[in-house]
Write a protein that holds these residues in place. Structure first.
Motif, PDB file in Angstrom:
ATOM      1  N   TYR A   1      -5.213   5.820   6.804  1.00 13.72           N
ATOM      2  CA  TYR A   1      -4.166   5.058   5.899  1.00 13.72           C
ATOM      3  C   TYR A   1      -3.722   3.657   6.967  1.00 13.72           C
ATOM      4  O   TYR A   1      -3.763   2.695   6.590  1.00 13.72           O
ATOM      5  CB  TYR A   1      -2.984   5.792   5.646  1.00 13.72           C
ATOM      6  CG  TYR A   1      -1.925   4.845   4.737  1.00 13.72           C
ATOM      7  CD1 TYR A   1      -1.866   4.224   3.716  1.00 13.72           C
ATOM      8  CD2 TYR A   1      -0.785   4.886   5.613  1.00 13.72           C
ATOM      9  CE1 TYR A   1      -0.929   3.484   3.112  1.00 13.72           C
ATOM     10  CE2 TYR A   1       0.275   3.966   5.199  1.00 13.72           C
ATOM     11  CZ  TYR A   1       0.247   3.354   3.814  1.00 13.72           C
ATOM     12  OH  TYR A   1       1.127   2.822   3.372  1.00 13.72           O
ATOM     13  N   LEU A   2      -3.442   4.162   8.119  1.00 19.84           N
ATOM     14  CA  LEU A   2      -2.823   3.212   9.001  1.00 19.84           C
ATOM     15  C   LEU A   2      -4.111   2.171   9.436  1.00 19.84           C
ATOM     16  O   LEU A   2      -3.805   0.933   9.592  1.00 19.84           O
ATOM     17  CB  LEU A   2      -2.177   3.957  10.270  1.00 19.84           C
ATOM     18  CG  LEU A   2      -0.894   4.689   9.926  1.00 19.84           C
ATOM     19  CD1 LEU A   2      -0.634   5.454  11.334  1.00 19.84           C
ATOM     20  CD2 LEU A   2       0.272   3.927   9.488  1.00 19.84           C
ATOM     21  N   ARG A   3      -5.230   2.710   9.800  1.00 17.76           N
ATOM     22  CA  ARG A   3      -6.252   2.093  10.148  1.00 17.76           C
ATOM     23  C   ARG A   3      -6.672   1.169   9.084  1.00 17.76           C
ATOM     24  O   ARG A   3      -7.041  -0.034   9.353  1.00 17.76           O
ATOM     25  CB  ARG A   3      -7.519   2.837  10.619  1.00 17.76           C
ATOM     26  CG  ARG A   3      -7.305   3.684  11.871  1.00 17.76           C
ATOM     27  CD  ARG A   3      -8.669   4.250  12.205  1.00 17.76           C
ATOM     28  NE  ARG A   3      -8.326   5.068  13.472  1.00 17.76           N
ATOM     29  CZ  ARG A   3      -9.499   6.005  14.175  1.00 17.76           C
ATOM     30  NH1 ARG A   3     -10.564   6.038  13.150  1.00 17.76           N
ATOM     31  NH2 ARG A   3      -9.258   6.543  15.052  1.00 17.76           N
ATOM     32  N   ASN A   4      -6.845   1.471   7.803  1.00 19.70           N
ATOM     33  CA  ASN A   4      -7.523   0.781   6.846  1.00 19.70           C
ATOM     34  C   ASN A   4      -6.544  -0.009   5.860  1.00 19.70           C
ATOM     35  O   ASN A   4      -6.973  -1.100   5.335  1.00 19.70           O
ATOM     36  CB  ASN A   4      -8.208   1.884   5.872  1.00 19.70           C
ATOM     37  CG  ASN A   4      -9.334   2.478   6.520  1.00 19.70           C
ATOM     38  OD1 ASN A   4     -10.201   1.993   7.519  1.00 19.70           O
ATOM     39  ND2 ASN A   4      -9.732   3.670   6.584  1.00 19.70           N
ATOM     40  N   GLU A   5      -5.241   0.478   5.673  1.00 21.68           N
ATOM     41  CA  GLU A   5      -4.430  -0.331   4.833  1.00 21.68           C
ATOM     42  C   GLU A   5      -3.099  -0.976   5.521  1.00 21.68           C
ATOM     43  O   GLU A   5      -2.622  -1.680   4.906  1.00 21.68           O
ATOM     44  CB  GLU A   5      -3.926   0.847   3.700  1.00 21.68           C
ATOM     45  CG  GLU A   5      -5.258   1.379   2.913  1.00 21.68           C
ATOM     46  CD  GLU A   5      -4.644   2.369   1.885  1.00 21.68           C
ATOM     47  OE1 GLU A   5      -3.658   1.956   0.964  1.00 21.68           O
ATOM     48  OE2 GLU A   5      -5.086   3.515   1.779  1.00 21.68           O
ATOM     49  N   ILE A   6      -2.836  -0.502   6.654  1.00 22.05           N
ATOM     50  CA  ILE A   6      -1.718  -1.162   7.375  1.00 22.05           C
ATOM     51  C   ILE A   6      -2.203  -2.053   8.584  1.00 22.05           C
ATOM     52  O   ILE A   6      -1.733  -3.157   8.559  1.00 22.05           O
ATOM     53  CB  ILE A   6      -0.606  -0.066   7.978  1.00 22.05           C
ATOM     54  CG1 ILE A   6      -0.235   0.813   6.766  1.00 22.05           C
ATOM     55  CG2 ILE A   6       0.370  -0.518   8.434  1.00 22.05           C
ATOM     56  CD1 ILE A   6       0.517  -0.054   5.864  1.00 22.05           C
ATOM     57  N   LYS A   7      -3.063  -1.766   9.284  1.00 17.57           N
ATOM     58  CA  LYS A   7      -3.380  -2.664  10.300  1.00 17.57           C
ATOM     59  C   LYS A   7      -3.765  -4.062   9.761  1.00 17.57           C
ATOM     60  O   LYS A   7      -3.494  -4.892  10.567  1.00 17.57           O
ATOM     61  CB  LYS A   7      -4.317  -1.953  11.139  1.00 17.57           C
ATOM     62  CG  LYS A   7      -3.883  -0.771  12.157  1.00 17.57           C
ATOM     63  CD  LYS A   7      -4.894  -0.199  13.085  1.00 17.57           C
ATOM     64  CE  LYS A   7      -4.246   0.689  14.144  1.00 17.57           C
ATOM     65  NZ  LYS A   7      -5.382   1.168  15.075  1.00 17.57           N
TER      66      LYS A   7
ATOM     67  N   PRO B   1       0.961  -1.247  -0.133  1.00 18.03           N
ATOM     68  CA  PRO B   1       0.080  -0.046  -0.076  1.00 18.03           C
ATOM     69  C   PRO B   1       0.753   1.394  -0.157  1.00 18.03           C
ATOM     70  O   PRO B   1       1.246   1.673   1.139  1.00 18.03           O
ATOM     71  CB  PRO B   1      -0.904  -0.047   1.190  1.00 18.03           C
ATOM     72  CG  PRO B   1       0.026  -0.928   2.296  1.00 18.03           C
ATOM     73  CD  PRO B   1       0.707  -1.883   1.166  1.00 18.03           C
ATOM     74  N   ILE B   2       0.962   2.039  -1.159  1.00 17.72           N
ATOM     75  CA  ILE B   2       1.767   3.218  -1.385  1.00 17.72           C
ATOM     76  C   ILE B   2       0.709   4.287  -1.641  1.00 17.72           C
ATOM     77  O   ILE B   2       0.043   4.323  -2.265  1.00 17.72           O
ATOM     78  CB  ILE B   2       2.584   3.064  -2.437  1.00 17.72           C
ATOM     79  CG1 ILE B   2       3.440   1.847  -2.449  1.00 17.72           C
ATOM     80  CG2 ILE B   2       3.451   4.112  -2.698  1.00 17.72           C
ATOM     81  CD1 ILE B   2       4.310   1.597  -1.387  1.00 17.72           C
TER      82      ILE B   2
END
Length: 226
Positions: A217-223, A164-165
């Protein structure tokens, strides 16, 4: 060698829109040697690491001042903000377009980071893209804000595919043209672009909106992938 400079941190808790928000009132400042240079950085939290890299005119504390450091900490991540060579409190040393991504990789190795999410602005975005392009195993994802000189990585950008970029650009950025973002979009199908404000340093222009984008971004794509 790693040294902790400040005393243990304190945190203040307050309520905002029915959420409990923690503001770090004293940040954990550390020093580590990287290729013989004393490098200053901040390091708080115990979760998956997110590494913040500033632009050439800024330093580690910029991410604290703009609220991004606390935003990441509040999402349960380990947040690290670095003074690259010649910036902030770090020693002067070689840190240019040929060595920026190599230095970030060396820094990660020096503090024992196997991989991380890297967030960088301007030359910091260039460094983040460089790590992803040359050492794709070292990034779980990346946020590139007005990244400069992206064309230097043209042949290796595809190495970031599947990660995810997130690209964040000001609509009238006169330092990093939007063609830099388009180059990543063309080579990395797992990348996406968000426009924010008009300036090159769009995260300084609209910090509240920027931090909301980072949080989502952190919530939806990284976690979901850590």
């Amino acid at each position: 060698m790693l040294a902790i400079i400040n005393k243990p941190k304190l945190k203040i808790k307050y309520s905002c829109k029915q959420q409990i928000i923690f503001v770090i009132s004293m940040y954990t400042e550390k020093m580590v040697r990287v290729s013989g240079l004393k490098i200053n950085y901040y390091d708080d939290g115990d979760g998956y690491p997110v590494l913040l890299v500033p632009g050439i005119r800024y330093n580690a504390k910029t991410w604290i001042d703009v609220g991004t450091y606390d935003t990441i900490y509040n999402e349960g991540f380990k947040v690290i903000s670095i003074d690259p060579p010649g910036q902030g409190k770090s020693d002067k040393g070689i840190y240019d377009e040929d060595s920026e991504y190599k230095f970030i990789n060396d820094f990660m190795n020096s503090i024992g980071l196997k991989d991380a999410v890297i967030i960088g602005a301007s030359s910091g975005g260039y460094a983040a893209a460089g790590v992803g392009a040359n050492y794709p195993e070292k990034i779980k994802g990346a946020v590139i804000i007005g990244g400069v000189r992206i064309i230097n990585y043209k042949d290796k950008l595809k190495n970031m595919e599947g990660k995810p970029i997130l690209l964040i650009w000001g609509t009238k950025d006169d330092i990093a043209p939007i063609s830099n973002a388009q180059l990543i979009l063309d080579n990395v199908k797992s990348s996406r672009l968000v426009y924010l404000g008009t300036q090159h340093a769009c995260y300084l222009e609209k910090p509240k909106e920027f931090n909301e984008i980072i949080r989502d971004y952190l919530r939806n794509e990284i976690k979901p992938i850590i």
